[in-house]
Scaffold this active site. Structure first.
Site, PDB file in Angstrom:
ATOM      1  N   HIS A 101       0.844  -1.199   0.000  1.00 37.65           N
ATOM      2  CA  HIS A 101       0.000   0.000   0.000  1.00 37.65           C
ATOM      3  C   HIS A 101       0.874   1.242   0.000  1.00 37.65           C
ATOM      4  O   HIS A 101       1.966   1.245   0.590  1.00 37.65           O
ATOM      5  CB  HIS A 101      -0.952   0.001   1.202  1.00 37.65           C
ATOM      6  CG  HIS A 101      -0.263   0.170   2.520  1.00 37.65           C
ATOM      7  ND1 HIS A 101      -0.217   1.367   3.189  1.00 37.65           N
ATOM      8  CD2 HIS A 101       0.430  -0.701   3.282  1.00 37.65           C
ATOM      9  CE1 HIS A 101       0.468   1.218   4.314  1.00 37.65           C
ATOM     10  NE2 HIS A 101       0.874  -0.027   4.393  1.00 37.65           N
ATOM     11  N   CYS A 104       3.243   3.385   3.067  1.00 37.94           N
ATOM     12  CA  CYS A 104       3.595   2.320   4.005  1.00 37.94           C
ATOM     13  C   CYS A 104       4.718   2.778   4.950  1.00 37.94           C
ATOM     14  O   CYS A 104       5.822   3.116   4.511  1.00 37.94           O
ATOM     15  CB  CYS A 104       4.042   1.078   3.246  1.00 37.94           C
ATOM     16  SG  CYS A 104       4.406  -0.318   4.336  1.00 37.94           S
TER      17      CYS A 104
END
Ligand code: CO
Length: 215
Positions: A101, A104
């Site tokens: 993602h 992060c």
């Protein structure tokens, strides 16, 4: 029983959820208690904002999950290796999703690192190496771009690491259907995106490895 309202709230939520599930599907718990047959293994970050069942809309029983800081797949990690072995050999999942993602904190820590000791510093070694190799090139676009790109490259690295595990390799040798996917989740928009072509055989793995070393 806890008297802490922060904890009691969770039990209240749970009872409400059970009631909702049973209202929709009275046999749900009877059915799912006897077995699980998930088609998917999800390997993602522990980040509290990336909740795999919720973002894929899958109910209990359909997603086998492993999460750790920065979705690292390392052959020396017996926890992660056991999850992969169980999912591939026993549950016979058909898809393994490696999902990173943007934003992060684990990847960010590996890039900006002030950690010199403790387990997290060691945990992020592989990502730190990836950063060291790509730093000069990635920084041309500025730090924000570099962080986004590093998150993507980390998905690639972990995908290839997954493809080299014994469980995955043996599944392919036995001609089982098993596809490895590399995805990214956007904290800003909640959307999942596929970053790389799926890998579903040893020849596809070899091709992916050669593309990754010669971009
Ligand atoms: Co993360």
């Amino acid at each position: 029983m806890s008297e802490d309202p922060e904890i009691e709230a969770l039990f209240e939520n749970n009872r409400r959820w059970v009631a909702e599930v049973i209202r929709e599907d009275p046999e749900f718990f009877v059915r799912t208690a006897s077995q699980q047959a998930p088609k998917y293994l999800w390997i993602g970050c522990s980040d509290s904002r990336v909740t795999p069942n919720q973002i894929t809309g899958l109910p209990p029983g359909q997603l086998f999950v492993h999460r750790n800081v920065a979705n690292v797949i390392n052959r020396t990690d017996s926890n992660c290796m056991s999850v992969i072995e169980f999912a591939v050999r026993v549950l016979e999942v058909r898809h393994v999703i490696v999902c990173g993602h943007y934003g992060c904190a684990g990847v960010h820590a590996a890039m900006t690192d002030h950690l010199t000791e403790g387990p997290l510093a060691g945990w992020l070694d592989g990502i730190r190496n990836l950063w060291d190799h790509n730093k000069a090139n990635l920084l041309k676009g500025g730090m924000q771009m570099a962080e986004a790109r590093m998150v993507e490259l980390n998905v690639r690295k972990q995908m290839l690491s997954l493809c080299q595990t014994t469980a995955v390799e043996q599944a392919w040798q036995q001609r089982k259907y098993l596809h490895v996917h590399g995805w990214i989740y956007g904290l800003n928009d909640g959307l999942l995106r596929s970053l790389y072509a799926d890998i579903g055989s040893i020849s596809e793995r070899i091709r992916a490895e050669s593309e990754s070393t010669n971009p």
